[in-house]
Design a protein around this motif. Sequence first.
Motif, PDB file in Angstrom:
ATOM      1  N   SER A  75      18.102   9.320 -27.885  1.00 26.47           N
ATOM      2  CA  SER A  75      17.032  10.131 -26.695  1.00 26.47           C
ATOM      3  C   SER A  75      17.249  11.463 -26.832  1.00 26.47           C
ATOM      4  O   SER A  75      16.339  12.193 -26.623  1.00 26.47           O
ATOM      5  N   LYS A  80      13.099   8.780 -32.013  1.00 27.79           N
ATOM      6  CA  LYS A  80      12.628   7.402 -31.154  1.00 27.79           C
ATOM      7  C   LYS A  80      12.656   6.355 -31.937  1.00 27.79           C
ATOM      8  O   LYS A  80      13.041   5.346 -31.659  1.00 27.79           O
ATOM      9  N   LEU A 109      14.021   7.906 -23.954  1.00 33.29           N
ATOM     10  CA  LEU A 109      13.730   7.880 -25.438  1.00 33.29           C
ATOM     11  C   LEU A 109      12.001   7.860 -25.471  1.00 33.29           C
ATOM     12  O   LEU A 109      11.517   8.745 -26.237  1.00 33.29           O
ATOM     13  N   LEU A 110      11.597   6.921 -24.918  1.00 36.90           N
ATOM     14  CA  LEU A 110      10.086   6.779 -24.996  1.00 36.90           C
ATOM     15  C   LEU A 110       9.440   7.787 -24.315  1.00 36.90           C
ATOM     16  O   LEU A 110       8.537   8.545 -24.730  1.00 36.90           O
ATOM     17  N   SER A 113       9.322  11.141 -26.108  1.00 39.29           N
ATOM     18  CA  SER A 113       8.486  11.098 -27.278  1.00 39.29           C
ATOM     19  C   SER A 113       6.883  10.902 -26.832  1.00 39.29           C
ATOM     20  O   SER A 113       6.155  10.928 -27.743  1.00 39.29           O
TER      21      SER A 113
END
Length: 197
Positions: A75, A80, A109-110, A113
Motif C-alpha cells: 500500500s 497494487k 492500496l486500492l 491507486s
Amino acid sequence: ISSLISMYSKCGGLEDSIKAFLECEQEDLVLWSAMITAYGFHGRGDEAIKLFERMEREELEANDVTFLSLLYACSHCGLKEKGMEFFDLMLNKYGLKPKLEHYTCVVDLLGRSGCLEEAEAMIRSMPIKADAIIWKTLLSACKIHKNADMAKRVADEVIRLYPQESAPYVLLSNIHASAKRWQDVSEVRKAMRDRKI
C-alpha cells in the motif's frame, strides 16, 4: 529483537533495523514480519516482497500478521497488483481469514491507486462490519483523487457511525472546495453548525 527493529525503523534508522535483523540468530515469524513492515515504512516495497519470498523458500509459515505487514508495504509503495496477489494468496493458499485491518490495508492500496469504486465495493461486500477507520481511509483517497460525489457517500457513512466527529465534515468540505462546489461547501458547514460540531 522485533521491537528493536520496529523502533529503529520508526526513528528513521532502517539500516539499524536491517543490522538487528541480520544479527539475530533465532529467526521467527514476528521478526520477519517486523522487518517486512520496516521496509514498507521506508518505501522499499520490493525488498519487503523479496524478504517474504525468502521466508517462503525457508518454509516459514506466514500468518495474518505477516500478510498485514506485506499489505501495508504494498500500500505504501504503490504496488497494487502485488498487494492484491498477496491478499489472494492469504485467502486461497494459506486459508487465513482476513481481519478488518487487512481489509483496511487493501482499501488503502486500492484508494491510493485510484481504484475508488473497487475499494468501496470491497467495503460493502466484506463479511465484517465496517468501522469509521476503513471509511475514513476511502474518504482520504476521494480527496487525493478529487472524487466529490463518492466523498459525499463515504462521509455519510463515517457520520452515521460517529455523528459528532468533525473530521469527515472538514474533509468533505475541503473536497467540495477543491472541486469549486461552493454550494456543497456551504451545506456541509451549515450541517456542522446545526449539529453543533
